[in-house]
Design a protein around this motif. Structure first.
Motif, short mmCIF file in Angstrom:
data_model
loop_
_atom_site.label_atom_id
_atom_site.label_comp_id
_atom_site.label_asym_id
_atom_site.label_seq_id
_atom_site.Cartn_x
_atom_site.Cartn_y
_atom_site.Cartn_z
N GLN A 68 44.08 -32.98 67.93
CA GLN A 68 43.11 -34.07 68.05
C GLN A 68 43.22 -35.08 66.91
OE1 GLN A 68 39.60 -31.52 68.38
NE2 GLN A 68 39.31 -32.17 70.50
N SER A 69 43.63 -34.61 65.74
CA SER A 69 43.73 -35.51 64.58
C SER A 69 45.01 -36.33 64.58
CB SER A 69 43.64 -34.69 63.29
OG SER A 69 44.77 -33.84 63.15
N GLY A 70 45.91 -36.06 65.54
CA GLY A 70 47.14 -36.84 65.64
C GLY A 70 48.25 -36.38 64.72
N CYS A 71 48.16 -35.13 64.24
CA CYS A 71 49.17 -34.61 63.32
C CYS A 71 50.40 -34.06 64.03
CB CYS A 71 48.57 -33.49 62.46
SG CYS A 71 47.26 -34.04 61.35
N ILE A 72 50.34 -33.92 65.36
CA ILE A 72 51.39 -33.26 66.11
C ILE A 72 52.14 -34.25 67.00
CG2 ILE A 72 51.91 -31.43 67.76
CD1 ILE A 72 50.81 -30.39 65.11
N TYR A 102 55.08 -31.09 62.94
CA TYR A 102 53.80 -31.15 62.22
C TYR A 102 54.11 -31.66 60.82
CZ TYR A 102 49.79 -29.43 59.54
OH TYR A 102 48.71 -29.33 58.69
N LYS A 103 53.52 -32.80 60.49
CA LYS A 103 53.78 -33.46 59.20
C LYS A 103 55.27 -33.71 59.02
CE LYS A 103 49.72 -31.74 56.70
NZ LYS A 103 49.22 -30.99 55.52
N GLY A 104 55.94 -34.06 60.12
CA GLY A 104 57.36 -34.39 60.06
C GLY A 104 58.30 -33.23 60.08
N VAL A 105 57.76 -32.00 60.07
CA VAL A 105 58.60 -30.80 60.06
C VAL A 105 58.67 -30.22 61.46
CG1 VAL A 105 58.89 -28.47 59.13
CG2 VAL A 105 57.97 -30.30 57.68
N VAL A 106 59.90 -29.95 61.94
CA VAL A 106 60.08 -29.39 63.27
C VAL A 106 59.62 -27.93 63.27
CG1 VAL A 106 61.75 -28.81 65.09
CG2 VAL A 106 62.00 -30.94 63.79
N LEU A 107 58.78 -27.59 64.25
CA LEU A 107 58.26 -26.23 64.36
C LEU A 107 59.13 -25.38 65.26
CD1 LEU A 107 54.43 -26.96 64.79
CD2 LEU A 107 55.74 -26.64 62.68
N SER A 166 45.83 -34.79 73.15
CA SER A 166 45.08 -34.16 74.23
C SER A 166 45.11 -32.63 74.13
CB SER A 166 45.63 -34.60 75.59
OG SER A 166 44.95 -33.96 76.64
N VAL A 167 43.94 -32.04 73.89
CA VAL A 167 43.83 -30.59 73.84
C VAL A 167 44.06 -30.03 75.25
CG1 VAL A 167 42.27 -28.65 73.42
CG2 VAL A 167 42.25 -30.62 71.89
N GLY A 168 44.83 -28.99 75.34
CA GLY A 168 45.13 -28.41 76.65
C GLY A 168 46.47 -28.84 77.20
N THR A 169 47.16 -29.74 76.48
CA THR A 169 48.48 -30.20 76.91
C THR A 169 49.46 -29.04 77.00
OG1 THR A 169 48.19 -32.39 75.94
CG2 THR A 169 50.45 -31.65 76.29
N LYS A 170 50.25 -29.02 78.08
CA LYS A 170 51.32 -28.04 78.22
C LYS A 170 52.65 -28.74 78.03
CE LYS A 170 48.96 -24.78 81.29
NZ LYS A 170 49.02 -24.05 82.59
N ARG A 214 42.57 -22.30 67.66
CA ARG A 214 41.43 -23.20 67.47
C ARG A 214 41.74 -24.27 66.43
NH1 ARG A 214 35.78 -20.35 66.64
NH2 ARG A 214 36.42 -19.64 68.73
N GLU A 215 42.35 -23.86 65.32
CA GLU A 215 42.74 -24.83 64.30
C GLU A 215 43.85 -25.75 64.82
OE1 GLU A 215 42.34 -21.59 63.71
OE2 GLU A 215 40.49 -21.70 62.53
N ALA A 216 44.72 -25.20 65.69
CA ALA A 216 45.78 -26.02 66.27
C ALA A 216 45.20 -27.14 67.11
CB ALA A 216 46.72 -25.15 67.11
N ASP A 217 44.12 -26.86 67.84
CA ASP A 217 43.46 -27.91 68.63
C ASP A 217 42.97 -29.04 67.73
OD1 ASP A 217 43.83 -26.76 71.12
OD2 ASP A 217 41.94 -25.65 71.07
N GLN A 218 42.47 -28.69 66.55
CA GLN A 218 42.01 -29.70 65.60
C GLN A 218 43.17 -30.55 65.09
OE1 GLN A 218 39.94 -27.39 62.64
NE2 GLN A 218 38.26 -26.84 64.01
#
Length: 247
Positions: free
Chosen positions: A36-40, A62-67, A49-53, A29-33
């Motif tokens: 949407q905020s453009g952090c990813i 995320y914030k320039g760091v590779v996950l 876009s929430v729901g993107t595969k 749920r927090e990941a969706d936020q």
């Protein structure tokens, strides 16, 4: 942004929020936020876009760091007094994560629910954001068994009132089971699935009792039988499956 499904015929697809969750950043749920905020970003492009595969091998930042997707970890800790159930404490107090050394669990785990500073007993820690969210949800029916030591003997009518349900300031508080332990009316065994803040202490305070000691001795099917105070264990696959089947 182009549809990743069209470019991933041979690659396995995964929802972006699940990828972020499995990387130990936060729950879905927090990941969706965050999305949407453009952090990813995915392969260098911002995704909102929430729901993107995405392909499982996509480069997500995320914030320039590779996950990187972490191995899911599930730990059962027997919390002692004097530790806070947070990732860090502004007052500089010890946290439950101080009991789990990085050399044993490098993944970014976090507690499921909370136990008070002076409350002891079982606490689940994991980096499985989905399971943590489901177990912590108010609708969750996960039973927790507490051993309560009161400052004075409980009256029979109060024991019955707790069993029937008490109206507290934030609504009705109901327990699943309650009984005196070993014929000592200052010691109470209680099974409850509610997850409201300080619910056990507030139930007894409402009737004029103080809780001298509070120990969570059971969480779902898990017990502290083989987990000494201040120690922890990795859960077995069977135990994890049983937890997931509850929610």
């Amino acid at each position: 942004m182009e549809d990743y499904a069209t470019q991933a015929c041979t690659a396995s697809l995964i929802r972006l929020n699940k990828f972020i969750s499995n990387a130990g950043v936060c729950a879905r749920r927090e990941a969706d936020q965050l999305i949407q905020s453009g952090c990813i970003t995915v392969n260098g492009a911002v995704v909102r876009s929430v729901g993107t595969k995405i392909p499982i091998d996509a480069v997500v930042t995320y914030k320039g760091v590779v996950l990187h997707i972490e191995k899911l970890r599930y730990l059962l800790l027997n919390k002692p007094r004097g530790y806070v159930t947070t990732l860090q404490d502004p007052q500089g107090r010890k946290t439950v994560l101080d009991l789990v050394g990085k050399q044993y669990c490098a993944e970014r785990i976090y507690p499921v629910g909370r136990l008070d500073y002076d409350t002891t007993g079982l606490l689940l820690l994991t980096n499985d954001g989905d399971l943590a969210r489901k177990l912590s949800h108010p609708a969750s029916k996960v039973p927790k068994l507490y051993h309560v030591v009161l400052n004075k003997a409980i009256q029979t009518e109060h024991l019955q009132a707790i069993q029937q349900g008490l109206l507290l300031e934030d609504g009705l508080a109901k327990v699943d089971q309650i009984a005196i332990v070993e014929e000592d009316p200052t010691q109470i065994g209680m099974v409850i699935h509610m997850g409201k803040n300080r619910i056990v202490r507030r139930i007894f305070s409402h009737l004029g009792y103080l809780v001298d000691r509070l120990d969570r001795v059971g969480y779902a099917h898990l017990t502290k039988q083989h987990v000494p105070r201040g120690k922890w264990i990795f859960l077995k696959d069977k135990e994890v499956r049983q937890l997931k089947n509850l929610v």
